[in-house]
Structure formats: C-alpha cells, structure tokens
Design a protein around this motif. Structure first.
Motif, short mmCIF file in Angstrom:
data_model
loop_
_atom_site.label_atom_id
_atom_site.label_comp_id
_atom_site.label_asym_id
_atom_site.label_seq_id
_atom_site.Cartn_x
_atom_site.Cartn_y
_atom_site.Cartn_z
N HIS A 1 0.81 -1.22 0.00
CA HIS A 1 0.00 0.00 0.00
C HIS A 1 0.85 1.27 0.00
N GLN A 2 2.08 1.17 -0.42
CA GLN A 2 2.96 2.35 -0.50
C GLN A 2 3.55 2.45 -1.90
N LYS A 3 3.52 3.66 -2.45
CA LYS A 3 4.08 3.87 -3.79
C LYS A 3 5.61 3.90 -3.69
N ILE A 4 6.27 3.10 -4.55
CA ILE A 4 7.73 2.94 -4.55
C ILE A 4 8.27 3.34 -5.92
N VAL A 5 9.41 4.02 -5.94
CA VAL A 5 10.13 4.27 -7.19
C VAL A 5 11.46 3.51 -7.10
N GLY A 6 11.77 2.74 -8.13
CA GLY A 6 12.96 1.88 -8.09
C GLY A 6 13.74 1.91 -9.38
N ILE A 7 15.01 1.50 -9.29
CA ILE A 7 15.90 1.39 -10.45
C ILE A 7 16.72 0.11 -10.31
N TYR A 8 16.97 -0.56 -11.43
CA TYR A 8 17.93 -1.66 -11.45
C TYR A 8 19.07 -1.28 -12.40
N LEU A 9 20.30 -1.68 -12.03
CA LEU A 9 21.50 -1.34 -12.81
C LEU A 9 22.41 -2.55 -12.86
N HIS A 10 22.69 -3.06 -14.05
CA HIS A 10 23.54 -4.24 -14.20
C HIS A 10 25.00 -3.91 -13.93
N ASP A 11 25.69 -4.86 -13.30
CA ASP A 11 27.14 -4.77 -13.08
C ASP A 11 27.79 -5.89 -13.89
N SER B 1 30.79 -6.68 -14.73
CA SER B 1 32.02 -7.30 -14.26
C SER B 1 31.76 -8.36 -13.21
N LEU B 2 30.64 -8.27 -12.49
CA LEU B 2 30.32 -9.25 -11.45
C LEU B 2 29.15 -10.15 -11.85
N GLY B 3 28.44 -9.82 -12.93
CA GLY B 3 27.27 -10.59 -13.30
C GLY B 3 26.14 -10.40 -12.32
N MET B 4 26.07 -9.24 -11.66
CA MET B 4 25.05 -8.97 -10.66
C MET B 4 24.26 -7.72 -11.05
N VAL B 5 23.19 -7.46 -10.29
CA VAL B 5 22.31 -6.32 -10.57
C VAL B 5 22.12 -5.54 -9.27
N ILE B 6 22.34 -4.21 -9.33
CA ILE B 6 22.10 -3.33 -8.19
C ILE B 6 20.66 -2.81 -8.28
N VAL B 7 19.91 -2.95 -7.18
CA VAL B 7 18.52 -2.47 -7.13
C VAL B 7 18.41 -1.46 -6.00
N VAL B 8 17.90 -0.26 -6.32
CA VAL B 8 17.65 0.79 -5.32
C VAL B 8 16.16 1.10 -5.34
N GLU B 9 15.52 1.04 -4.17
CA GLU B 9 14.09 1.31 -4.05
C GLU B 9 13.87 2.34 -2.94
N ARG B 10 13.11 3.39 -3.27
CA ARG B 10 12.80 4.42 -2.28
C ARG B 10 11.30 4.72 -2.31
N PRO B 11 10.72 5.13 -1.17
CA PRO B 11 9.33 5.61 -1.20
C PRO B 11 9.20 6.79 -2.14
N ALA B 12 8.16 6.76 -2.96
CA ALA B 12 8.00 7.83 -3.96
C ALA B 12 7.87 9.19 -3.31
N ALA B 13 7.32 9.22 -2.08
CA ALA B 13 7.14 10.51 -1.40
C ALA B 13 8.46 11.22 -1.18
N GLU B 14 9.57 10.45 -1.02
CA GLU B 14 10.87 11.07 -0.79
C GLU B 14 11.43 11.71 -2.05
N VAL B 15 10.98 11.23 -3.21
CA VAL B 15 11.61 11.63 -4.46
C VAL B 15 10.74 12.59 -5.27
N ILE B 16 9.43 12.34 -5.31
CA ILE B 16 8.58 13.11 -6.22
C ILE B 16 7.56 13.97 -5.50
N ASN B 17 7.74 14.22 -4.21
CA ASN B 17 6.84 15.12 -3.49
C ASN B 17 6.74 16.51 -4.11
#
Length: 544
Positions: free
Chosen positions: A264-274, A276-292
């Motif tokens: 029940h909370q709006k989230i804004v997220g990004i994924y970014l491939h790495d 060299s490691l074969g991994m993926v970085i995921v950052v998720e923040r509440p939308a209120a912090e970013v798009i208020n």
C-alpha cells in the motif's frame, strides 16, 4: 430635443468584463497546465538521474569489495610460495588473507596433479565435492557463470547457499595458464552480505541504505539491512516484484526505472547491471521522498484558475517555485554523481600500487620495500583520515609527493619531476584527488610509452587576482590531433556523458567535479606541446 437614455452601455460594459475575465481565466489555466506538464516532465527526468547516479555509486562500492578480494587471490597464485609449492608458507599466506578479509569463508590453492592446499578454516572434503575440482583434474577450466573482472585476472563464479541455507556465498577463481595449460588454480568463497556489513574500505553503511543485490536471473543475493536483522531469505526468486519482472522481461537493457505499489505504499525503483560481477544493483525508495515536489506544483493551476484577479502574481510565483525545485533536484543529482566519480578515483592508484608491490617484493631488497610501504601508508592515511572533498593545496601536493616516491622506485631513472609553487598559495582550497590523476596520466601516456627519459613539471601560478592555475605538463609522445579533439569535446557539455563515459580515471572526471563545485567558469584546458602536452586546471583562489 432630448434623446432617450439607453441601458445598453452598462450591459455591454458588463459583457466586456465577462469576456475579458473568461479569456484571462482560460489563458491562465492553459498556461498553468503547460507549465505543470513541462515541470513535471523535467522533475521526472531529474528523479531518474538522481536514482541512476545513486545506483552507480553503489555499483562502484560493490566493485571495490570484490576487486580487493580478487587482487589478493591474484597475488597468492603468483607468489613464490605458490610457484614452489611450499605448503607451510602457502597455508600461512592463506591464513593472512582470511584475516584481512573477515567475510572470506574458505580459500585454497590447487595443482593439476591433485595436490590441494586449503586454508586452516577450509575442509578439504568441501573442495573435493565441488564440480569444478573434477573438471580441474581433467585439465579443464572451471565453468564460470560470472565475468572477468577487468583489473584482475580473477573470475566470479555462480553464487550458492552455505550449509545453513541462510547466507549466499560467491566464489572467485584465479588460474595461472601457460601455453593454454593450467599450472595452478586458486579459489575463495565470499559471504557477500557479511562483506557489505563489514563496511571496510567503502564510503557507506550498507545496513542503512535501500539497496539490494540480485543475480541477472532475478535471485536475491544481498540485502544488507534485512540481513543484519535476520528476517530475509536469500537466493529466493523475487519475480513477484514489478521492478524485477521488468528486468527479466528486458534482459538487454543495462538499467531501468519503475514506479509501483508495495504494501500500500508507492515505490520508485531502479535496477542497474554490473557486467564485471554478473550482478544487478537495485535501489528502491518511497516515492514521497523523491517526487513530493510535483504534488506541490499540481496545486498551482487550480489556485491560478480560481484567483483570476491575481493571475500575473500567481503565475510568476509558480514559475519561480518550479524553477527552484528543478534546481534542487539538479543539485541532488550532481551530489550523487560527484560521490560516484570520487569513489571511482580514490582506490584506482592504491590497488594498482599494491599489485606492483607484490611483484616488486620478490625481486627487490628490503630497503626499497620499506620506502614503498612508508609512502603507501601515508597515502592511505591521507585517503581515510579526511572525508571532506575540499583540502588545502599543501595537503594535495604532499599526497602527490608520496605518489612520486613510489613511481621513482618503479620507473628508476626514466623520468624527472619538478614542482614549483609559491609559498602564499599553499593554503588555497582545492578538490581532493584533483592533481595526482593528471600526473598519473603523464606516466600512463608518457613514461610507459617512451624509451627516453620524460620530464614531468607541475607549476602553480596565479593568473588573475582571484584565480589560480595548476599546470601539469610532460615532454612525452603527447596525443594525436584527433584524440585531442575528442577529449576537448568531452569537456564541453553541462554533465558527464552517461553513455560514452570510459571506465578509466580521466581528465573529464576531474573537469566535471570542478564545474559542479565552483561553476562553469572553471575547469580544465588542454594544450599540445612540441613535444608533449600541458593540462591547465583553473580554480578560484580561496583560502581556509
């Protein structure tokens, strides 16, 4: 004769004002909607850029953690103990490596004849059960699901859970090949969550950050906050997350954004491939912090439509507020980009020097080694004791002199170094790590590529009352006209190009750090010499 009084005058006057007010209301409403759409679009772009640079900063930090372990593995497999097969010395070296990397669970060295030398904390039967061990005895390279690490010959293997079923372990392998035949192999297993929680040699506390690490196939590898509280299962498929589903549906995209609901909370997220490691970085923040900010701007058109008598005032106020919010969003983006750029500079020279020291220790005497260690210790001390981005020119030049001492041992007699700086300029404020990378370029593109001695000159001069110039020049081979034009073009934009940025520490890196700190009037200028090249770094003259 007297004409009769007409009532059309007041009626027409009333209609005229109704029409004028209606036009003003319509124009103000349409204008407000257009401004709202434009500002919302700009804020969305700034939001995406901020999240992108934040994820990129986390990727730089993750690369440092694995590179540190990989370089240790490279040094082990090329050590004299490994070449001679001295079991006692190798076990001591394995133990030292385990002590320096608390997140390391197992490590070992193996030879094609079946000889296995494990660390004291590694059970040999665990290694013997690994699939790669049987392949290794048959003369085959281990099957690697990861990628070569670039600055190391080590490769990342497929992660797996430990015996408790709680902690994902990431294996690293390093092979010594001769004529396509394996002479020896070294391996280790790293607890990735523990490596992040240890928080040694990185600039952030992972347990307080909204970041997770996934495999490219969508399995959760690390979530430092949840790992520290013990309420998260690792190596579980997370395809119920809209962001992860988007990543799996678009495997060719290096990064992606998503706005979605969770609990029940709006989230804004990004994924970014790495890669060299074969991994993926995921950052998720509440939308209120970013798009208020967009919520506040959304009320602008309604207020303007209702209060049509003060249209001009509200319209100007809305424009001012919108532009101010855009500048704030741009500043947040530049701050995240600045941290990523500086994080990339800090470890670059230190890890390369450690690599050279490992090889030099085999061939040189103790006296030279002591000098190298002293200089390296001073460099580490400068890097870690002051986290501020601004230092005095005296401190930056002391750091440069320690770097030159190490290079004099490495390139004995192949260069000369001259430094000229007025005493009254030593208290000037400069960006940390803004001079040494320019001198490093003199070695990479001059000393290393020339058989003749190279003269490297660093001069600090005031060019105006409130501006100083730091000049770094050498009389080496220089660069071609085409390459000079490319570098100059990379310094013309307002931001560092996200798509065409090279991985190495470059002049553009320092140029944009200066512009983000002092403004577009300052930065770097390149001029060719005959022979050689001079780099002019201009900054305002400010003292502590």
């Amino acid at each position: 004769m007297t004409l009769p009084h007409s009532s059309l005058g007041p009626q027409m006057y009333k209609r005229f004002w109704i029409i004028i007010c209606g036009l003003l209301l319509t124009i103000s409403t349409v204008s407000s909607i257009l401004v709202y759409v434009q500002v919302s679009h700009e804020l969305t772009n700034q939001m995406n850029q901020r999240l992108y640079w934040e994820a990129k900063f986390y990727r730089e930090q993750l690369d440092q953690i694995f590179l540190r372990a990989a370089l240790r593995l490279d040094n082990l497999i090329m050590s004299t103990s490994a070449i001679s097969g001295n079991r006692e010395l190798l076990q001591n070296e394995l133990q030292l490596m385990n002590n320096s990397l608390p997140s390391l669970t197992r490590s070992w060295l193996a030879y094609p004849d079946g000889i296995l030398i494990p660390s004291p904390s590694t059970r040999p039967d665990h290694v013997l059960k690994l699939m790669w061990w049987r392949e290794f005895l048959q003369g085959h390279s281990p099957k690697i699901s990861g990628y070569p690490m670039g600055r190391s010959q080590a490769m990342v293997g497929k992660p797996f859970l430990d015996q408790t079923g709680m902690s994902p372990l990431v294996p690293l392998f390093s092979l010594d090949l001769h004529s396509f035949k394996i002479r020896r192999a070294a391996g280790l297993e790293l607890d990735i969550n523990q490596a992040l929680v240890d928080n040694k040699g990185v600039d952030i506390d992972w347990t307080n950050e909204p970041v997770s690490i996934y495999t490219a196939s969508g399995y959760l590898l690390a979530s430092p906050y949840h790992y520290s509280t013990g309420n998260f299962k690792m190596l579980m498929r997370k395809d119920n997350s809209p962001l992860i589903r988007q990543m799996l549906l678009q495997p060719d995209n290096s990064f992606g954004f998503k706005l979605y609901y969770r609990d029940h909370q709006k989230i804004v997220g990004i994924y970014l491939h790495d890669p060299s490691l074969g991994m993926v970085i995921v950052v998720e923040r509440p939308a209120a912090e970013v798009i208020n900010p967009m919520r506040h701007i959304a009320a602008g058109p309604l207020v303007v439509a209702i209060l049509s008598l003060i249209i001009a005032t509200l319209f100007a106020a809305m424009l001012y507020t919108s532009l101010r919010r855009i500048r704030e969003a741009q500043q947040m983006t530049r701050t995240a980009e600045f941290r990523a750029l500086q994080a990339h500079i800090n470890p670059h020279f230190l890890f390369n020097t450690l690599d050279h020291m490992a090889g030099f220790a085999v061939m040189s005497g103790n006296t030279a080694l002591v000098e190298m260690i002293r200089s390296l210790a001073n460099i580490f001390r400068y890097t870690t004791r002051n986290l501020s981005a601004i230092v005095s020119l005296r401190e930056e030049l002391n750091y440069l002199n320690e770097y030159i001492k190490l290079q004099q041992i490495r390139f004995s007699g192949r260069f000369t170094f001259h430094l000229t700086v007025p005493e009254d300029l030593l208290s000037t404020q400069v960006l940390k790590f803004c001079i040494q990378p320019l001198v490093e370029n003199c070695f990479r593109h001059g000393v290393e590529k020339s058989l003749d001695p190279i003269a490297i000159i660093v001069t600090v001069v005031p060019i105006q009352e409130n501006i100083i110039e730091i000049q770094v020049s050498d009389d080496g081979p220089g660069i071609t006209d085409k390459r000079l034009a490319e570098v100059r073009a990379s310094l013309q934009g307002e931001h560092l190009d996200l798509e065409n940025r090279c991985d190495s520490v470059g002049i553009a890196n320092i140029h944009y750090r200066i512009r983000y700190t002092y403004g577009s009037s300052y930065g770097i200028i390149l001029e060719p010499l005959n022979p050689g090249l001079v780099v002019r770094l201009r900054i305002p003259r400010r003292t502590f």
